[in-house]
Design a protein around this motif. Structure first.
Motif, PDB file in Angstrom:
ATOM      1  N   THR A 184      22.567  43.792  -1.446  1.00 39.84           N
ATOM      2  CA  THR A 184      22.732  42.857  -2.559  1.00 39.84           C
ATOM      3  C   THR A 184      23.642  41.692  -2.164  1.00 39.84           C
ATOM      4  OG1 THR A 184      22.425  44.653  -4.160  1.00 39.84           O
ATOM      5  CG2 THR A 184      23.494  42.644  -4.946  1.00 39.84           C
ATOM      6  N   VAL A 185      24.719  42.003  -1.458  1.00 35.26           N
ATOM      7  CA  VAL A 185      25.659  40.968  -1.025  1.00 35.26           C
ATOM      8  C   VAL A 185      24.983  39.996  -0.061  1.00 35.26           C
ATOM      9  CG1 VAL A 185      27.760  40.547   0.309  1.00 35.26           C
ATOM     10  CG2 VAL A 185      27.718  42.368  -1.397  1.00 35.26           C
ATOM     11  N   VAL A 186      24.224  40.526   0.874  1.00 34.53           N
ATOM     12  CA  VAL A 186      23.567  39.677   1.877  1.00 34.53           C
ATOM     13  C   VAL A 186      22.546  38.763   1.219  1.00 34.53           C
ATOM     14  CG1 VAL A 186      22.043  39.698   3.878  1.00 34.53           C
ATOM     15  CG2 VAL A 186      23.962  41.286   3.767  1.00 34.53           C
ATOM     16  N   GLU A 187      21.795  39.284   0.269  1.00 35.35           N
ATOM     17  CA  GLU A 187      20.766  38.477  -0.387  1.00 35.35           C
ATOM     18  C   GLU A 187      21.367  37.348  -1.221  1.00 35.35           C
ATOM     19  OE1 GLU A 187      18.316  41.035  -2.655  1.00 35.35           O
ATOM     20  OE2 GLU A 187      17.322  41.931  -0.912  1.00 35.35           O
ATOM     21  N   ASN A 188      22.554  37.602  -1.757  1.00 37.42           N
ATOM     22  CA  ASN A 188      23.170  36.609  -2.650  1.00 37.42           C
ATOM     23  C   ASN A 188      24.249  35.783  -1.968  1.00 37.42           C
ATOM     24  OD1 ASN A 188      21.592  37.596  -4.809  1.00 37.42           O
ATOM     25  ND2 ASN A 188      23.130  39.152  -5.288  1.00 37.42           N
ATOM     26  N   SER A 189      24.294  35.817  -0.632  1.00 41.72           N
ATOM     27  CA  SER A 189      25.348  35.092   0.083  1.00 41.72           C
ATOM     28  C   SER A 189      24.765  33.954   0.900  1.00 41.72           C
ATOM     29  CB  SER A 189      26.125  36.048   0.996  1.00 41.72           C
ATOM     30  OG  SER A 189      26.804  37.027   0.234  1.00 41.72           O
ATOM     31  N   ASN A 190      25.614  32.967   1.122  1.00 42.28           N
ATOM     32  CA  ASN A 190      25.265  31.821   1.947  1.00 42.28           C
ATOM     33  C   ASN A 190      26.085  31.907   3.228  1.00 42.28           C
ATOM     34  OD1 ASN A 190      24.712  29.363   3.157  1.00 42.28           O
ATOM     35  ND2 ASN A 190      25.106  28.138   1.316  1.00 42.28           N
ATOM     36  N   PHE A 191      25.415  31.966   4.370  1.00 36.47           N
ATOM     37  CA  PHE A 191      26.108  32.124   5.639  1.00 36.47           C
ATOM     38  C   PHE A 191      27.025  30.947   5.951  1.00 36.47           C
ATOM     39  CE2 PHE A 191      24.400  35.696   8.294  1.00 36.47           C
ATOM     40  CZ  PHE A 191      23.758  36.359   7.263  1.00 36.47           C
ATOM     41  N   GLU A 192      26.746  29.802   5.360  1.00 34.29           N
ATOM     42  CA  GLU A 192      27.549  28.619   5.649  1.00 34.29           C
ATOM     43  C   GLU A 192      28.883  28.638   4.894  1.00 34.29           C
ATOM     44  OE1 GLU A 192      25.144  25.256   4.832  1.00 34.29           O
ATOM     45  OE2 GLU A 192      23.710  25.669   6.456  1.00 34.29           O
ATOM     46  N   LEU A 193      28.983  29.463   3.904  1.00 37.21           N
ATOM     47  CA  LEU A 193      30.219  29.545   3.132  1.00 37.21           C
ATOM     48  C   LEU A 193      31.112  30.646   3.687  1.00 37.21           C
ATOM     49  CD1 LEU A 193      28.790  29.180  -0.495  1.00 37.21           C
ATOM     50  CD2 LEU A 193      29.751  27.403   0.996  1.00 37.21           C
ATOM     51  N   ILE A 194      32.377  30.301   3.961  1.00 38.16           N
ATOM     52  CA  ILE A 194      33.300  31.269   4.557  1.00 38.16           C
ATOM     53  C   ILE A 194      33.533  32.450   3.615  1.00 38.16           C
ATOM     54  CG2 ILE A 194      35.639  31.595   5.421  1.00 38.16           C
ATOM     55  CD1 ILE A 194      35.661  28.694   6.310  1.00 38.16           C
ATOM     56  N   GLY A 195      33.653  32.163   2.341  1.00 42.09           N
ATOM     57  CA  GLY A 195      33.898  33.239   1.384  1.00 42.09           C
ATOM     58  C   GLY A 195      32.770  34.256   1.347  1.00 42.09           C
ATOM     59  N   ASP A 196      31.533  33.775   1.401  1.00 40.78           N
ATOM     60  CA  ASP A 196      30.381  34.688   1.376  1.00 40.78           C
ATOM     61  C   ASP A 196      30.298  35.507   2.670  1.00 40.78           C
ATOM     62  OD1 ASP A 196      29.804  33.682  -1.066  1.00 40.78           O
ATOM     63  OD2 ASP A 196      27.962  32.640  -0.488  1.00 40.78           O
ATOM     64  N   ARG A 197      30.630  34.849   3.754  1.00 39.08           N
ATOM     65  CA  ARG A 197      30.604  35.590   5.028  1.00 39.08           C
ATOM     66  C   ARG A 197      31.661  36.680   5.060  1.00 39.08           C
ATOM     67  NH1 ARG A 197      29.388  31.396   9.908  1.00 39.08           N
ATOM     68  NH2 ARG A 197      29.528  33.353  11.044  1.00 39.08           N
ATOM     69  N   GLU A 198      32.805  36.419   4.431  1.00 42.26           N
ATOM     70  CA  GLU A 198      33.841  37.447   4.378  1.00 42.26           C
ATOM     71  C   GLU A 198      33.385  38.637   3.525  1.00 42.26           C
ATOM     72  OE1 GLU A 198      36.645  37.712   6.011  1.00 42.26           O
ATOM     73  OE2 GLU A 198      36.229  35.849   7.089  1.00 42.26           O
ATOM     74  N   LYS A 199      32.656  38.352   2.467  1.00 44.60           N
ATOM     75  CA  LYS A 199      32.115  39.434   1.641  1.00 44.60           C
ATOM     76  C   LYS A 199      31.137  40.300   2.449  1.00 44.60           C
ATOM     77  CE  LYS A 199      32.473  37.007  -2.785  1.00 44.60           C
ATOM     78  NZ  LYS A 199      31.722  36.425  -3.941  1.00 44.60           N
ATOM     79  N   MET A 200      30.306  39.648   3.259  1.00 46.74           N
ATOM     80  CA  MET A 200      29.347  40.398   4.076  1.00 46.74           C
ATOM     81  C   MET A 200      30.065  41.235   5.135  1.00 46.74           C
ATOM     82  SD  MET A 200      26.030  37.935   4.549  1.00 46.74           S
ATOM     83  CE  MET A 200      26.919  36.419   4.912  1.00 46.74           C
ATOM     84  N   LYS A 201      31.155  40.660   5.682  1.00 44.94           N
ATOM     85  CA  LYS A 201      31.932  41.430   6.663  1.00 44.94           C
ATOM     86  C   LYS A 201      32.534  42.683   6.029  1.00 44.94           C
ATOM     87  CE  LYS A 201      33.314  37.484   9.541  1.00 44.94           C
ATOM     88  NZ  LYS A 201      34.474  36.656  10.027  1.00 44.94           N
ATOM     89  N   ASP A 202      33.076  42.517   4.834  1.00 43.87           N
ATOM     90  CA  ASP A 202      33.656  43.677   4.147  1.00 43.87           C
ATOM     91  C   ASP A 202      32.575  44.720   3.835  1.00 43.87           C
ATOM     92  OD1 ASP A 202      36.103  42.432   4.237  1.00 43.87           O
ATOM     93  OD2 ASP A 202      35.964  41.628   2.182  1.00 43.87           O
ATOM     94  N   GLY A 203      31.399  44.240   3.436  1.00 44.85           N
ATOM     95  CA  GLY A 203      30.298  45.167   3.140  1.00 44.85           C
ATOM     96  C   GLY A 203      29.842  45.921   4.376  1.00 44.85           C
ATOM     97  N   LEU A 204      29.819  45.212   5.522  1.00 45.65           N
ATOM     98  CA  LEU A 204      29.441  45.879   6.773  1.00 45.65           C
ATOM     99  C   LEU A 204      30.459  46.947   7.169  1.00 45.65           C
ATOM    100  CD1 LEU A 204      28.042  42.988   9.011  1.00 45.65           C
ATOM    101  CD2 LEU A 204      26.893  45.142   8.445  1.00 45.65           C
ATOM    102  N   LEU A 205      31.747  46.614   7.037  1.00 44.56           N
ATOM    103  CA  LEU A 205      32.784  47.591   7.379  1.00 44.56           C
ATOM    104  C   LEU A 205      32.686  48.834   6.493  1.00 44.56           C
ATOM    105  CD1 LEU A 205      35.895  45.273   7.960  1.00 44.56           C
ATOM    106  CD2 LEU A 205      34.600  46.560   9.679  1.00 44.56           C
ATOM    107  N   SER A 206      32.427  48.628   5.218  1.00 45.33           N
ATOM    108  CA  SER A 206      32.305  49.760   4.295  1.00 45.33           C
ATOM    109  C   SER A 206      31.093  50.619   4.642  1.00 45.33           C
ATOM    110  CB  SER A 206      32.185  49.232   2.855  1.00 45.33           C
ATOM    111  OG  SER A 206      32.018  50.319   1.964  1.00 45.33           O
ATOM    112  N   THR A 207      29.991  49.983   5.006  1.00 50.44           N
ATOM    113  CA  THR A 207      28.778  50.746   5.346  1.00 50.44           C
ATOM    114  C   THR A 207      28.949  51.498   6.660  1.00 50.44           C
ATOM    115  OG1 THR A 207      27.440  49.083   4.204  1.00 50.44           O
ATOM    116  CG2 THR A 207      26.295  50.575   5.703  1.00 50.44           C
ATOM    117  N   ILE A 208      29.597  50.875   7.633  1.00 46.93           N
ATOM    118  CA  ILE A 208      29.857  51.553   8.913  1.00 46.93           C
ATOM    119  C   ILE A 208      30.742  52.784   8.693  1.00 46.93           C
ATOM    120  CG2 ILE A 208      31.038  51.309  11.127  1.00 46.93           C
ATOM    121  CD1 ILE A 208      30.096  48.392  11.197  1.00 46.93           C
TER     122      ILE A 208
END
Length: 224
Positions: A184-208
């Motif tokens: 859900t986070v990846v679909e609703n995020s923009n890679f060009e925005l730093i804030g959205d990329r940080e959300k995706m990083k946090d989501g990846l860490l949680s999934t790992i």
């Protein structure tokens, strides 16, 4: 006429003959017989000694164990033990998809951390995250969750209330939810925005982290 008496002394009754003594030796065999003479019978004292010796030998001899007891004494595993050993041997095969998903998530994390990530890299990150989920976030209702199948196989010898299986079921639910949230986070995020990329990083860490915990639960069910 006068009776004429004999001059010889009157004869009395014949003297009694002494009884014949029975010898202990066996009678000699008949002539012409080829059979040897039978052995003399054992004395009662000798027979008693033999009986006592036989009783001691029987009492000292160990009893023969039953087939099941003999198997345990020899260390022969039963059917359940054999199945557990087979599952341990197949552990690397069962854990392989988990290891592959972890590797896929780490590569996606590396792409996301790159400051020069392009639009193509963004699509690759989405594809890697989707592949790492192993069809566990169903959208059409026909996908089969690979992680669920792994746990079903690993815990097939455990009861439903076994603490190891209960823990593994909990970890599986957390893992599936983590993949769903990350998608859900990846679909609703923009890679060009730093804030959205940080959300995706946090989501990846949680999934790992959820994937690591699930892998450990599967190992516990396998006994490895």
């Amino acid at each position: 006429m006068r009776a004429i008496h004999s001059l010889a002394a009157p004869q009395g009754p014949p003297p009694a003959r002494p009884p014949l003594r029975r010898g202990t030796a066996a009678a000699p065999p008949l002539r012409g017989s080829s059979q040897p003479p039978p052995p003399p019978p054992a004395s009662p004292r000798l027979a008693s000694r033999r009986a006592a010796l036989l009783a001691l030998v029987l009492a000292a001899a160990p009893a023969r164990p039953a087939p099941a007891a003999a198997a345990f004494s020899l260390g022969i595993p039963g059917p359940m033990e054999l199945l557990r050993e087979q599952k341990k041997k197949s552990a690397s095969f069962l854990l392989a998809p988990i290891a592959a998903s972890l590797d896929t998530l780490l590569k996606a994390q590396a792409l996301l951390a790159s400051p020069n990530a392009s639009a193509e890299d963004a699509e690759e990150v989405r594809g890697r995250i989707s592949a790492a989920g192993r069809d566990c976030v169903s959208r059409t209702g026909v996908e089969v969750c690979t992680f669920s199948l792994i746990l079903k196989n690993a815990a097939s010898l455990l009861t439903k209330k076994d603490p190891l299986k209960v823990e593994a079921d909990t970890r599986l639910g957390e893992l599936i939810q983590s993949f769903s949230d990350l998608g859900t986070v990846v679909e609703n995020s923009n890679f060009e925005l730093i804030g959205d990329r940080e959300k995706m990083k946090d989501g990846l860490l949680s999934t790992i982290s959820a994937l690591d915990k699930f892998e450990q639960s599967v190992k516990d069910c396998l006994g490895v």
